[in-house]
Write a protein that holds these residues in place. Sequence first.
Motif, PDB file in Angstrom:
ATOM      1  N   UNK A  46     -41.454 -41.457  -3.815  1.00 51.27           N
ATOM      2  CA  UNK A  46     -42.698 -41.089  -3.460  1.00 51.27           C
ATOM      3  C   UNK A  46     -43.425 -42.278  -2.827  1.00 51.27           C
ATOM      4  N   UNK A  47     -43.881 -43.251  -3.324  1.00 51.32           N
ATOM      5  CA  UNK A  47     -44.455 -44.113  -2.354  1.00 51.32           C
ATOM      6  C   UNK A  47     -44.003 -44.064  -0.920  1.00 51.32           C
ATOM      7  N   UNK A  48     -45.324 -43.922   0.494  1.00 49.66           N
ATOM      8  CA  UNK A  48     -45.413 -44.218   1.312  1.00 49.66           C
ATOM      9  C   UNK A  48     -44.933 -45.256   1.818  1.00 49.66           C
ATOM     10  N   UNK A  49     -44.478 -46.589   1.277  1.00 51.11           N
ATOM     11  CA  UNK A  49     -44.370 -48.017   1.518  1.00 51.11           C
ATOM     12  C   UNK A  49     -43.924 -48.238   0.817  1.00 51.11           C
ATOM     13  N   UNK A  50     -42.949 -49.828   1.161  1.00 49.18           N
ATOM     14  CA  UNK A  50     -42.402 -51.034   0.635  1.00 49.18           C
ATOM     15  C   UNK A  50     -42.124 -50.941  -0.980  1.00 49.18           C
ATOM     16  N   UNK A 105     -41.426 -49.771  -3.647  1.00 50.48           N
ATOM     17  CA  UNK A 105     -40.612 -49.821  -4.415  1.00 50.48           C
ATOM     18  C   UNK A 105     -38.979 -50.442  -4.845  1.00 50.48           C
ATOM     19  N   UNK A 106     -39.153 -50.710  -3.520  1.00 54.55           N
ATOM     20  CA  UNK A 106     -38.361 -52.350  -3.538  1.00 54.55           C
ATOM     21  C   UNK A 106     -38.471 -53.791  -4.143  1.00 54.55           C
ATOM     22  N   UNK A 107     -39.744 -53.523  -3.606  1.00 57.83           N
ATOM     23  CA  UNK A 107     -40.178 -54.765  -4.421  1.00 57.83           C
ATOM     24  C   UNK A 107     -41.055 -54.815  -5.432  1.00 57.83           C
ATOM     25  N   UNK A 108     -40.765 -53.744  -6.195  1.00 63.67           N
ATOM     26  CA  UNK A 108     -41.315 -53.919  -7.655  1.00 63.67           C
ATOM     27  C   UNK A 108     -41.136 -53.009  -8.343  1.00 63.67           C
ATOM     28  N   UNK A 109     -40.805 -52.817  -9.523  1.00 66.83           N
ATOM     29  CA  UNK A 109     -40.410 -51.938 -10.755  1.00 66.83           C
ATOM     30  C   UNK A 109     -41.366 -51.377 -10.567  1.00 66.83           C
ATOM     31  N   UNK A 110     -42.089 -49.787 -10.468  1.00 67.55           N
ATOM     32  CA  UNK A 110     -43.270 -48.676 -10.602  1.00 67.55           C
ATOM     33  C   UNK A 110     -42.570 -48.036 -12.131  1.00 67.55           C
ATOM     34  N   UNK A 111     -43.572 -47.970 -12.378  1.00 66.33           N
ATOM     35  CA  UNK A 111     -43.384 -47.709 -13.919  1.00 66.33           C
ATOM     36  C   UNK A 111     -43.200 -45.653 -14.063  1.00 66.33           C
ATOM     37  N   UNK A 112     -43.280 -44.992 -14.774  1.00 65.58           N
ATOM     38  CA  UNK A 112     -43.246 -44.026 -14.796  1.00 65.58           C
ATOM     39  C   UNK A 112     -44.710 -43.391 -14.499  1.00 65.58           C
ATOM     40  N   UNK A 113     -45.588 -42.680 -14.445  1.00 61.04           N
ATOM     41  CA  UNK A 113     -46.953 -41.590 -14.299  1.00 61.04           C
ATOM     42  C   UNK A 113     -46.755 -41.615 -16.259  1.00 61.04           C
ATOM     43  N   UNK A 158     -32.834 -42.167 -21.512  1.00 58.63           N
ATOM     44  CA  UNK A 158     -32.303 -43.965 -21.611  1.00 58.63           C
ATOM     45  C   UNK A 158     -33.013 -45.051 -19.990  1.00 58.63           C
ATOM     46  N   UNK A 159     -33.252 -44.143 -19.546  1.00 58.24           N
ATOM     47  CA  UNK A 159     -34.462 -45.028 -17.498  1.00 58.24           C
ATOM     48  C   UNK A 159     -34.467 -43.961 -17.310  1.00 58.24           C
ATOM     49  N   UNK A 160     -35.301 -44.555 -15.976  1.00 55.22           N
ATOM     50  CA  UNK A 160     -36.623 -44.264 -15.449  1.00 55.22           C
ATOM     51  C   UNK A 160     -36.399 -45.027 -13.648  1.00 55.22           C
ATOM     52  N   UNK A 161     -36.583 -44.539 -12.856  1.00 55.41           N
ATOM     53  CA  UNK A 161     -36.574 -45.963 -11.606  1.00 55.41           C
ATOM     54  C   UNK A 161     -37.319 -44.937 -10.386  1.00 55.41           C
ATOM     55  N   UNK A 162     -38.004 -45.624  -9.861  1.00 58.03           N
ATOM     56  CA  UNK A 162     -39.121 -44.921  -9.278  1.00 58.03           C
ATOM     57  C   UNK A 162     -38.875 -45.376  -7.838  1.00 58.03           C
ATOM     58  N   UNK A 163     -38.055 -44.432  -6.604  1.00 58.85           N
ATOM     59  CA  UNK A 163     -37.057 -44.761  -5.190  1.00 58.85           C
ATOM     60  C   UNK A 163     -38.770 -44.162  -3.992  1.00 58.85           C
ATOM     61  N   UNK A 164     -38.668 -45.111  -3.093  1.00 60.69           N
ATOM     62  CA  UNK A 164     -39.476 -44.832  -2.026  1.00 60.69           C
ATOM     63  C   UNK A 164     -39.618 -43.641  -1.741  1.00 60.69           C
ATOM     64  N   UNK A 165     -40.407 -43.356  -1.145  1.00 61.74           N
ATOM     65  CA  UNK A 165     -40.502 -41.402  -0.689  1.00 61.74           C
ATOM     66  C   UNK A 165     -40.306 -41.951   0.791  1.00 61.74           C
ATOM     67  N   UNK A 166     -40.449 -39.707   2.130  1.00 61.69           N
ATOM     68  CA  UNK A 166     -40.022 -39.551   2.765  1.00 61.69           C
ATOM     69  C   UNK A 166     -40.857 -38.471   3.121  1.00 61.69           C
TER      70      UNK A 166
END
Length: 168
Positions: free
Chosen positions: A88-92, A94-102, A115-123
Amino acid sequence: MTTDVLVAYGTTNGSTARIAEAVAEVLDKEGLTARARPAASVEDLSDYDAVVVGGALYAGHWHKDARRFLRRHRRALAGRPLWLFSSGPLDASATERDIPPVPALRRAMTRLSARGHITFGGCLEEGAKGRIAGMIVRNGKGGDFRDVTEIEHWAAQVAQELSGARKD
């Protein structure tokens, strides 16, 4: 022994679906059997040994189909390896830092022993559904912020964990 993995997703404009498909492709390349499916279409988990669930982020909430999937299948998920991702983030960021889950997702992770969670940038690109999405694109704030290399690396880590679990 093969490990069958479901990669379920909740998406409105297709970006999270494409991430889920990329995750499934990597899992397949790593020797697992993976299938990406819309979360709302999944009725039964009995064919799957492990599950990955992805949800698009909208105004601080995980996509409703992904949230409903976790609630509807909570008993079956409790007995399977589970990983989650957000997009979801519409900027960089998600690649610059770990974004925790909502927060609601963090609670679900605990309940389901994910076992895990990651946030990827969106489109978000021209033609996106929804009034707010259209405004974001018209104001020049849209774009494609998905990092394919990061997605593939994370999926390979999931595959490695599952492959290690198969050997036990």
